[in-house]
Structure formats: C-alpha cells, structure tokens
Design an enzyme around this catalytic site. Structure first.
Site, mmCIF file in Angstrom:
data_model
loop_
_atom_site.group_PDB
_atom_site.id
_atom_site.type_symbol
_atom_site.label_atom_id
_atom_site.label_comp_id
_atom_site.label_asym_id
_atom_site.label_seq_id
_atom_site.Cartn_x
_atom_site.Cartn_y
_atom_site.Cartn_z
ATOM 1 N N GLN A 77 0.353 -3.364 -3.003
ATOM 2 C CA GLN A 77 1.625 -2.717 -3.345
ATOM 3 C C GLN A 77 2.105 -3.126 -4.735
ATOM 4 O OE1 GLN A 77 3.107 -0.221 -2.067
ATOM 5 N NE2 GLN A 77 1.807 -0.053 -0.264
ATOM 6 N N SER A 78 1.184 -3.418 -5.628
ATOM 7 C CA SER A 78 1.573 -3.841 -6.972
ATOM 8 C C SER A 78 2.332 -2.736 -7.712
ATOM 9 C CB SER A 78 0.308 -4.214 -7.761
ATOM 10 O OG SER A 78 0.590 -4.232 -9.148
#
Ligand SMILES: *Cc1c(COP(=O)(O)O)cnc(C)c1O
Length: 333
Positions: A77-78
């Site tokens: 989920q960067s």
C-alpha cells in the site's frame, strides 16, 4: 520560482500551488493557536500526496539521463509507489514496482491504482528493503532498457528539492495572506519531506520552526544525521552555503503508539475531529498521527493562542478505505 532551482531539471505534472487553509472551527473548538493546513493531499496527479513533489525532480533527472523506465520499491500500500506509477505514466516512462509480500487475490487501494497507472509489479516476498532492486535493474538492462532507480520514499537530495521549492510556494501564499507561520509540523518518515522543508525555510528566510512527528520509529537514532545529510547534499546542489547538523532537526517521537501503521485512539480522534469540524479527510497512518500529536500538544499548552501552527497534509487518503474496519470500529469522538 526561486533562482536557486533554475538550472535543475524538473517535470511539471502537479496542480500547484496546493491550497493553504486555516482550520478556524477546529482551532476554536480546541481554544488553541491558529491552525493551518497545507493541502498536499491535493497535488492532483494520481490522487495526490507529498511524494509527487519529489518525483517532479527525480523524473526530471531520469529524463535528463535518457532513462526510459523507473524502478522503486515499497510495500503493497505504498503511497510513494502509487505516485511514482502515476508520475511515470504522465511523462511516458515505464514504471517497475518492487513490492514486498505475495501477490494478493485482488488489488485494492494504492495497489489497484498501481495497476491502473500501468505499473509492472515484481512481487518479492520477504525482501522488504529493496534487496531485489539491483537484480531487477540488471534484468531490465539486459532486455535493453535504461532504468532509473528511485530511492526509498523518493528521499535523496534530488527528491528533497521538491520540498525546498514547496516552501517557496508557501512563502508566496503566506505573503499574500499576510500571515506568519511560527511552526511547521510534518509527519517525518523517510526524511525527504522534513529535510526539504528545513532547507526551503532557510532559502526563503522564514522564521518558522520545523517539527517532525516520528511515524515509523520511536526514538532518536541515526535519523537526525540522515536528515542533516539529505539537507547538506541538497543545499550543495542548489549552491546554498549552509551546513546542517543533526541538532538542527527537531523530531518528536512521543506519538509512535503501538507502532508504524497501528491505528490507535490518537489517530482516530484526530481524523474524526478534523472530519467533523472541517470536512477534511486525514489518512490514519501519517496525518492522523501528526494531527493527533498537534492536538495533544495544543491540549498541553505548548503553543500560545496567538501563534500559528501549520500541519503539512501529505496525503495518503487511500488508507481510509483499505483500513476502514479499524477506523470505524472502536472509539469515535
Ligand atoms: C511518505 C509519506 C510521508 C512521509 O514523508 P517522508 O518524506 O518519507 O518523510 C508522510 N505522509 C504520507 C501520506 C506519505 O506517503
């Protein structure tokens, strides 16, 4: 823009300036100082966020070097990977993302956007610190590509320039609105944002004190030295003759709670308060924590009523949807 940045390659892919808004209702509820928000959740491209300011300079560098693709690593989920995917698409570079963990059954949040923005994902299991990047870069080179490696979080001296210029931007807004900002508070993690703000404050001659809120570490380590090194390299790049030392960087590590990305009451209360009083959304990981810290410091009377405190809203809203169960359950103010 300031002369310092004239010669440095950059792409222009953002909606700038981002709004500088005063949170009057929140401030009056807290009985506290003037609270301002710099809305870098509204940088625009790819749903916004702070990393794209760094990427304007990093991709400018990539294009100048004749690269045709970029590689960066991060977690599933960067925010940075998602913004890199969008930025690369906007300037015609192929984006390779080196993502830790295993491919999930379906993509949501930032990962879904990575795919939509055309990134190629390389799943690399337990290798969370970019160990696989050199190998993948080698493979791409063998296939005839010329990849540019984006550092973690976009935080090297080139990325830092994106935030130094952001201070030139806010300086103009401050002058136009005839206000003075006593404190700038920012979530501080890979350091590019914090170091860039500090450098920009010096370049523009602002008197604001910059305070980083520790998001993913709970105590002084090498981090202040890293910040000083980033600022020194970026200062040298733009020809500012100032030497930074670790002690020049103010970090507050008191709000680490149960750890990086663990959403506690502090984060939730900040999110619900800012939502209910201002109609503005904070993410739970970075800005929920930083605003929670600010609210706590206000409650502890760390600021005078007539002072002005600015929180740099760095984006990351996607986590509201991927973490909705944790945010909705539990204590709601
Ligand atoms: C990366 C990130 C930060 C931290 O910025 P650094 O430059 O890495 O310190 C803060 N907020 C959000 C939403 C981010 O994605």
């Amino acid at each position: 823009m300031n002369n310092y940045f004239k010669e440095i390659p950059k792409v222009n892919i953002l909606n700038l300036p981002t709004p500088l808004v005063e949170l009057k209702r929140l401030s009056s509820y807290l009985g506290g100082p003037h609270i301002y928000l710099k809305r870098d959740d509204m940088t625009g491209l790819g749903l916004g966020g702070n990393k794209t300011r760094k990427l304007e300079f990093l991709l400018g560098d990539a294009l100048k070097l004749g690269c045709d693709s970029v590689i960066m690593y991060g977690d599933v989920q960067s925010n940075c990977c998602r913004q890199a995917a969008a930025a690369a698409a906007a300037v015609g570079l192929k984006c390779h993302l080196v993502i830790s963990g295993a491919k999930p059954d379906y993509a949501e949040g930032n990962l879904l956007l990575d795919y939509i923005f055309g990134a190629e994902i390389h799943w690399c299991g337990k290798y969370e610190k970019g160990e696989k990047v050199p190998e993948i870069a080698e493979k791409l080179k063998k296939s005839g590509l010329n990849p540019y490696i984006i550092p973690y979080g976009g935080s090297n001296y080139i990325g830092v320039l994106g935030f130094a210029t952001a201070i030139c931007e806010i300086n103009e807004q401050i002058n136009n609105q005839n206000i003075n900002i006593d404190y700038i508070i920012t979530p501080s993690s890979s350091g590019g944002t914090h170091a860039g703000i500090a450098l920009g404050v010096d370049i523009c001659g602002l008197s604001s004190k910059v305070i980083g809120i520790g998001i993913d570490r709970n105590g002084p380590s090498e981090y202040e030295s890293d910040l000083a090194e980033l600022a020194n390299k970026a200062a040298a790049k733009v020809g500012l003759s100032k030497k930074y030392y670790p002690k020049d960087f103010i970090m507050n590590y008191d709000y680490f709670g149960e750890g990086y990305g663990v959403i506690g009451d502090l984060e939730k209360e900040a999110m619900y308060l800012v939502g209910q009083y201002e109609g503005i959304l904070l993410d739970p990981v970075y800005n929920g924590r930083a605003m929670g810290a600010l609210i706590d410091l206000i409650k502890k009377n760390k600021f005078n009523k007539d002072e002005s405190v600015l929180l740099w809203h760095t984006g990351g809203i996607q986590a509201v949807f991927t973490r909705s169960k944790e945010i909705f359950c539990g204590k709601i103010v």
